[in-house]
Design a protein around this motif. Structure first.
Motif, short mmCIF file in Angstrom:
data_model
loop_
_atom_site.label_atom_id
_atom_site.label_comp_id
_atom_site.label_asym_id
_atom_site.label_seq_id
_atom_site.Cartn_x
_atom_site.Cartn_y
_atom_site.Cartn_z
N ALA A 100 0.82 -1.20 0.00
CA ALA A 100 0.00 0.00 0.00
C ALA A 100 0.86 1.25 0.00
O ALA A 100 0.33 2.36 -0.18
CB ALA A 100 -0.92 0.00 1.22
N PHE A 101 2.16 1.11 0.19
CA PHE A 101 3.04 2.27 0.24
C PHE A 101 3.12 2.96 -1.11
O PHE A 101 3.25 2.32 -2.15
CB PHE A 101 4.45 1.85 0.68
CG PHE A 101 5.48 2.95 0.58
CD1 PHE A 101 5.44 4.01 1.46
CD2 PHE A 101 6.45 2.93 -0.40
CE1 PHE A 101 6.36 5.04 1.37
CE2 PHE A 101 7.38 3.93 -0.50
CZ PHE A 101 7.35 5.00 0.38
N ASN A 102 3.05 4.29 -1.10
CA ASN A 102 3.16 5.09 -2.31
C ASN A 102 3.94 6.35 -1.98
O ASN A 102 3.42 7.25 -1.31
CB ASN A 102 1.76 5.44 -2.85
CG ASN A 102 1.83 6.25 -4.13
OD1 ASN A 102 2.83 6.20 -4.85
ND2 ASN A 102 0.79 7.00 -4.42
N GLY A 103 5.18 6.40 -2.40
CA GLY A 103 5.97 7.57 -2.08
C GLY A 103 7.44 7.34 -2.35
O GLY A 103 7.82 6.37 -3.00
N ILE A 104 8.27 8.25 -1.84
CA ILE A 104 9.71 8.10 -2.00
C ILE A 104 10.25 7.19 -0.91
O ILE A 104 9.65 7.07 0.18
CB ILE A 104 10.43 9.46 -1.99
CG1 ILE A 104 10.28 10.15 -0.63
CG2 ILE A 104 9.92 10.36 -3.13
CD1 ILE A 104 11.17 11.38 -0.46
N TYR A 105 11.38 6.56 -1.20
CA TYR A 105 11.92 5.61 -0.24
C TYR A 105 12.23 6.27 1.09
O TYR A 105 12.04 5.68 2.16
CB TYR A 105 13.18 4.94 -0.79
CG TYR A 105 13.82 4.03 0.23
CD1 TYR A 105 13.10 2.97 0.76
CD2 TYR A 105 15.11 4.27 0.71
CE1 TYR A 105 13.65 2.14 1.73
CE2 TYR A 105 15.66 3.45 1.67
CZ TYR A 105 14.94 2.39 2.19
OH TYR A 105 15.49 1.58 3.14
N GLY A 106 12.70 7.52 1.06
CA GLY A 106 13.03 8.20 2.30
C GLY A 106 11.88 8.29 3.27
O GLY A 106 12.07 8.18 4.49
#
Length: 343
Positions: free
Chosen positions: A318-324
């Motif tokens: 479900a993660f959506n974004g930059i790795y940081g």
């Protein structure tokens, strides 16, 4: 049954992979053979040993010797390089019980390190978390040895990621072109002392059950075992093999492959050997600002959401974004008292 290169240590499940074809000018066929072995390992367990990797045994020995010198110092002396002094770079020493897994203290001490960046580097000037200078203890040759080791294992990380790309029927440069031209490299020195836990301290493990966050972990163990890997059949010991690294894939590779490759939970038992145990994980991760995307064209996994059985009940798909963003959310739980430094 597969045996280690020493011919004496049986490894019942975790495969031992000769990766020389990835680190030398080998034929395409030889590289594809290694890639196939990596595919089998990632599909089965997400863990494998690598041998003939090209990292100098002399360098490894020097790192272990100097690390023992550092950890043998009095705690007051080691606290001169405590993490509270590392600021947003998230570097430095933490004492026994100072790191948490799932809210409980681990029975280890350690030194957090990473890619060395000067104060005038643009990322440091911008206050980018987990980027900056290291806090190097005053042990002769320690700084140079650590930097040389990180360079050598980072180079191996690039080569292993080429093998992982080939294992997914992708171009060898797939990850380097999208995520790891400038990888986020985090390196840890851990010491697991063989001593009693003080009464009243809620400690059960050297490190509690967890998965790693990024792409690939490359772990050097000393001669004392303790690492265990979670498998469908139960917890499996991953004992040290002389001259070998243990590698495991992290949450971001699980996310990228839609669960085709899983990030496998693992833990470290408390050290009761009578001798201090050292381990050296290097985390080869996507660039801090890389937006992690699903790889198209891989076999579909019917239900990639395994949150019900995960150690943290998180749905990494479900993660959506930059790795940081993903990394900071995780590490702020490991050191809650330092959370304000990076968030």
């Amino acid at each position: 049954m597969v045996y280690s290169t020493s011919g004496s240590l049986p490894i019942d499940t975790l495969p031992v992979i000769d990766v020389s074809a990835l680190v030398t000018a080998a034929t395409d066929a030889a590289r594809q053979q290694v890639a196939g072995n990596i595919r089998d390992a990632c599909r089965a367990h997400g863990f494998f040993y690598v041998t003939n990797h090209g990292v100098s045994a002399t360098l490894v020995e020097r790192l272990e010797t100097l690390s023992r010198q550092f950890f043998s110092l009095d705690e007051t002396e080691k606290m001169r390089w405590r993490m509270a002094l590392g600021g947003r770079a998230w570097r430095g020493y933490f004492p026994l019980g100072g790191e948490l897994t799932s809210g409980r203290p681990d029975w280890k001490e350690g030194l957090y390190l990473g890619t060395e960046l000067p104060d005038d580097h643009p990322l440091v000037q911008a206050g980018t978390p987990v980027h900056g200078r290291n806090l190097f203890p005053d042990v002769p040759q320690f700084k140079d040895t650590i930097l040389e080791y990180m360079d050598a294992v980072t180079a191996l990380g690039h080569q292993l990621m080429e093998g992982i790309a080939l294992s997914l029927d992708l171009p060898a440069g797939y990850f380097s072109e999208r995520y790891t031209t400038d990888p986020l490299i985090l390196f840890r020195l851990f010491n697991y002392p063989s001593q009693q836990v003080p009464e009243g301290l809620d400690v059960q493990w050297g490190v509690g059950e967890h998965t790693d966050y990024g792409l690939l972990t490359i772990l050097l163990q000393d001669h004392i075992g303790g690492l265990e890997v979670k498998t469908p059949g139960g917890w499996l010991a991953a004992p040290p093999i002389p001259g070998a690294f243990v590698c495991n894939i992290g949450d971001m590779l699980d996310h990228m492959t839609g669960g085709w490759y899983r990030s496998t939970p693992h833990r470290v038992v408390r050290n009761t050997s009578g001798h201090d145990r050292l381990s050296f994980p290097l985390f080869f991760d996507p660039n801090f600002f890389a937006r992690v995307q699903r790889i198209e064209g891989l076999p579909a996994v019917p239900d990639p959401d395994d949150s019900a059985s995960r150690w943290d009940q998180a749905n990494i798909h479900a993660f959506n974004g930059i790795y940081g963003d993903y990394l900071l959310d995780k590490v702020s739980k490991v050191f809650p008292e330092l959370r304000r430094e990076v968030l």
